[in-house]
Design a protein around this motif. Structure first.
Motif, PDB file in Angstrom:
ATOM      1  N   GLU A 127       0.809  -1.216   0.000  1.00 44.51           N
ATOM      2  CA  GLU A 127       0.000   0.000   0.000  1.00 44.51           C
ATOM      3  C   GLU A 127       0.845   1.271   0.000  1.00 44.51           C
ATOM      4  OE1 GLU A 127      -0.548  -2.618   1.848  1.00 44.51           O
ATOM      5  OE2 GLU A 127      -2.390  -3.363   0.940  1.00 44.51           O
ATOM      6  N   PRO A 128       1.848   1.388   0.917  1.00 44.03           N
ATOM      7  CA  PRO A 128       2.721   2.579   0.854  1.00 44.03           C
ATOM      8  C   PRO A 128       3.463   2.699  -0.471  1.00 44.03           C
ATOM      9  CG  PRO A 128       2.988   1.440   2.949  1.00 44.03           C
ATOM     10  CD  PRO A 128       2.153   0.551   2.078  1.00 44.03           C
ATOM     11  N   LEU A 129       3.917   1.548  -1.022  1.00 48.99           N
ATOM     12  CA  LEU A 129       4.604   1.571  -2.309  1.00 48.99           C
ATOM     13  C   LEU A 129       3.688   2.078  -3.412  1.00 48.99           C
ATOM     14  CD1 LEU A 129       6.833  -1.604  -2.769  1.00 48.99           C
ATOM     15  CD2 LEU A 129       7.492   0.776  -3.047  1.00 48.99           C
ATOM     16  N   LEU A 130       2.461   1.561  -3.420  1.00 44.32           N
ATOM     17  CA  LEU A 130       1.494   1.965  -4.450  1.00 44.32           C
ATOM     18  C   LEU A 130       1.187   3.444  -4.339  1.00 44.32           C
ATOM     19  CD1 LEU A 130      -0.119   0.815  -6.764  1.00 44.32           C
ATOM     20  CD2 LEU A 130      -1.969   0.294  -5.170  1.00 44.32           C
ATOM     21  N   GLU A 131       1.072   3.930  -3.114  1.00 47.97           N
ATOM     22  CA  GLU A 131       0.804   5.355  -2.905  1.00 47.97           C
ATOM     23  C   GLU A 131       1.973   6.201  -3.402  1.00 47.97           C
ATOM     24  OE1 GLU A 131      -0.124   8.429   0.807  1.00 47.97           O
ATOM     25  OE2 GLU A 131      -0.232   6.250   1.119  1.00 47.97           O
ATOM     26  N   LEU A 132       3.205   5.748  -3.120  1.00 52.15           N
ATOM     27  CA  LEU A 132       4.391   6.471  -3.579  1.00 52.15           C
ATOM     28  C   LEU A 132       4.439   6.512  -5.105  1.00 52.15           C
ATOM     29  CD1 LEU A 132       7.196   7.793  -3.180  1.00 52.15           C
ATOM     30  CD2 LEU A 132       8.150   5.476  -3.032  1.00 52.15           C
ATOM     31  N   ILE A 133       4.164   5.364  -5.739  1.00 52.04           N
ATOM     32  CA  ILE A 133       4.208   5.284  -7.202  1.00 52.04           C
ATOM     33  C   ILE A 133       3.146   6.190  -7.830  1.00 52.04           C
ATOM     34  CG2 ILE A 133       3.787   3.732  -9.164  1.00 52.04           C
ATOM     35  CD1 ILE A 133       5.118   1.540  -7.417  1.00 52.04           C
ATOM     36  N   GLN A 134       1.977   6.229  -7.210  1.00 52.54           N
ATOM     37  CA  GLN A 134       0.909   7.099  -7.721  1.00 52.54           C
ATOM     38  C   GLN A 134       1.324   8.574  -7.654  1.00 52.54           C
ATOM     39  OE1 GLN A 134      -1.664   6.098  -9.334  1.00 52.54           O
ATOM     40  NE2 GLN A 134      -1.319   3.914  -8.907  1.00 52.54           N
ATOM     41  N   LYS A 135       2.026   8.943  -6.600  1.00 57.47           N
ATOM     42  CA  LYS A 135       2.511  10.320  -6.473  1.00 57.47           C
ATOM     43  C   LYS A 135       3.557  10.627  -7.546  1.00 57.47           C
ATOM     44  CE  LYS A 135       1.632  10.926  -1.529  1.00 57.47           C
ATOM     45  NZ  LYS A 135       2.221  11.139  -0.185  1.00 57.47           N
ATOM     46  N   ALA A 137      16.199  -5.675   3.495  1.00 59.24           N
ATOM     47  CA  ALA A 137      15.313  -4.519   3.310  1.00 59.24           C
ATOM     48  C   ALA A 137      15.203  -4.142   1.835  1.00 59.24           C
ATOM     49  CB  ALA A 137      15.838  -3.331   4.121  1.00 59.24           C
ATOM     50  N   PHE A 138      16.337  -4.170   1.133  1.00 59.33           N
ATOM     51  CA  PHE A 138      16.337  -3.822  -0.281  1.00 59.33           C
ATOM     52  C   PHE A 138      15.502  -4.809  -1.095  1.00 59.33           C
ATOM     53  CE2 PHE A 138      18.309  -4.582  -4.484  1.00 59.33           C
ATOM     54  CZ  PHE A 138      18.054  -3.352  -5.072  1.00 59.33           C
ATOM     55  N   CYS A 139      15.689  -6.097  -0.853  1.00 55.61           N
ATOM     56  CA  CYS A 139      14.978  -7.112  -1.633  1.00 55.61           C
ATOM     57  C   CYS A 139      13.480  -7.109  -1.334  1.00 55.61           C
ATOM     58  CB  CYS A 139      15.577  -8.491  -1.367  1.00 55.61           C
ATOM     59  SG  CYS A 139      17.215  -8.709  -2.109  1.00 55.61           S
ATOM     60  N   ILE A 140      13.110  -6.875  -0.088  1.00 49.66           N
ATOM     61  CA  ILE A 140      11.688  -6.766   0.243  1.00 49.66           C
ATOM     62  C   ILE A 140      11.053  -5.639  -0.552  1.00 49.66           C
ATOM     63  CG2 ILE A 140      10.051  -6.109   2.061  1.00 49.66           C
ATOM     64  CD1 ILE A 140      11.824  -7.642   4.036  1.00 49.66           C
ATOM     65  N   LEU A 141      11.742  -4.509  -0.626  1.00 47.40           N
ATOM     66  CA  LEU A 141      11.236  -3.366  -1.390  1.00 47.40           C
ATOM     67  C   LEU A 141      11.104  -3.705  -2.868  1.00 47.40           C
ATOM     68  CD1 LEU A 141      10.470  -0.378  -1.699  1.00 47.40           C
ATOM     69  CD2 LEU A 141      12.909   0.159  -1.830  1.00 47.40           C
ATOM     70  N   ILE A 142      12.131  -4.321  -3.437  1.00 51.24           N
ATOM     71  CA  ILE A 142      12.128  -4.632  -4.873  1.00 51.24           C
ATOM     72  C   ILE A 142      11.071  -5.675  -5.208  1.00 51.24           C
ATOM     73  CG2 ILE A 142      13.466  -5.642  -6.759  1.00 51.24           C
ATOM     74  CD1 ILE A 142      14.222  -2.762  -6.045  1.00 51.24           C
ATOM     75  N   PHE A 143      10.978  -6.729  -4.406  1.00 55.69           N
ATOM     76  CA  PHE A 143       9.991  -7.780  -4.690  1.00 55.69           C
ATOM     77  C   PHE A 143       8.564  -7.247  -4.595  1.00 55.69           C
ATOM     78  CE2 PHE A 143      13.307 -10.980  -3.005  1.00 55.69           C
ATOM     79  CZ  PHE A 143      13.889 -11.053  -4.267  1.00 55.69           C
ATOM     80  N   ASN A 144       8.304  -6.391  -3.620  1.00 59.08           N
ATOM     81  CA  ASN A 144       6.974  -5.788  -3.517  1.00 59.08           C
ATOM     82  C   ASN A 144       6.707  -4.842  -4.671  1.00 59.08           C
ATOM     83  OD1 ASN A 144       5.295  -6.300  -0.852  1.00 59.08           O
ATOM     84  ND2 ASN A 144       7.455  -6.389  -0.283  1.00 59.08           N
ATOM     85  N   LEU A 145       7.752  -4.144  -5.115  1.00 61.42           N
ATOM     86  CA  LEU A 145       7.605  -3.241  -6.248  1.00 61.42           C
ATOM     87  C   LEU A 145       7.272  -4.019  -7.515  1.00 61.42           C
ATOM     88  CD1 LEU A 145       7.904  -0.322  -7.292  1.00 61.42           C
ATOM     89  CD2 LEU A 145      10.312  -0.832  -7.737  1.00 61.42           C
ATOM     90  N   VAL A 146       7.928  -5.143  -7.722  1.00 57.01           N
ATOM     91  CA  VAL A 146       7.650  -5.994  -8.884  1.00 57.01           C
ATOM     92  C   VAL A 146       6.212  -6.493  -8.846  1.00 57.01           C
ATOM     93  CG1 VAL A 146       8.200  -8.195  -9.983  1.00 57.01           C
ATOM     94  CG2 VAL A 146      10.048  -6.690  -9.230  1.00 57.01           C
TER      95      VAL A 146
END
Length: 242
Positions: A3-11, A224-233
């Protein structure tokens, strides 16, 4: 985290559409990945700078005091336990764990993604550990080694790999929809495994405590980096506009 990632991408999308005439729907994801890479590189750089600052000032006295305390508990039973735990944190140990995880994932969860992702995190940690060891070029402790070692000392590859591998498995279990008490018990067990692997290297005389601390920090950066990337994918794959 989605959800935070999606919100960031939308911005980011809104900013790009507002300020640029030509817009590529994949650009926000590329920008987010670049930002993640910058954060990781910055984290590793900070890790290196702090290590260099402390190495000649505080670390030697703390390393000696903690090492003396840990090895004061040496006895045949503990030695067998810590040799076992250090093997769990070695190549063959991970191969066995990955094989068991693969079987469970196939027959219980019907998914392979988590296993593949965990192996990827482990490979990143292992490769970067070899580079960091060459950069710092720190010799092993001069005390008696209870197991044979051939590589350099800082940061600990066992600690770094344990944090990366089992740390990511902990993240996966946080996401699993299973019994709460079972989930908690498994996570506590995995934390215990991470700590035991790190302590085993001090107990066996092949690492300074600061090697273990450095390995844990560097391994956590990759988690932390991989969690971010995998969720982004995952967000990217589910975005209907891409």
């Amino acid at each position: 985290m989605k959800e935070p990632l999606l919100e960031l991408i939308q911005k980011v999308k809104a900013f790009l559409i507002r300020n640029f005439h030509q817009y590529n729907s994949k650009l926000p994801y590329i920008i987010t990945v670049l930002v993640a890479l910058i954060i990781v590189i910055g984290g590793i750089n900070l890790f290196i700078e702090l290590t260099e600052e402390l190495k000649d000032q505080l670390l030697p006295q703390y390393d000696q005091a903690i090492t003396d305390y840990v090895i004061s508990f040496r006895n045949p039973a503990l030695t067998k336990y810590f040799i076992f735990m250090t093997n769990v944190g070695d190549l063959y140990g991970y191969l066995i764990v990955v094989a068991i995880s693969g079987i469970i994932s196939y027959f219980v969860f019907k998914k392979w993604r988590g296993v593949v992702q965990t192996v990827f995190v482990l490979l990143l940690a292992s490769l970067s550990n070899m580079m960091l060891k060459r950069f710092f070029d720190r010799a092993r402790p001069s005390i008696e080694h209870l197991v044979s070692v051939e590589t350099l000392s800082y940061p600990s590859g066992h600690a770094m790999s344990a944090m990366a591998f089992y740390g990511f498995v902990i993240y996966l279990f946080f996401r699993f929809k299973i019994n709460h008490f079972l989930k908690t018990a498994i996570i506590i067990l995995l934390v215990f495994v991470i700590l035991s692997i790190g302590i085993s290297r001090i107990y066996l005389g092949v690492h300074f405590p600061s090697d273990i601390a450095g390995g844990y920090i560097a391994g956590f950066i990759w988690v932390a980096f991989c969690i971010l990337i995998f969720n982004l994918v995952e967000v990217f794959r589910r975005d209907p506009k891409t």
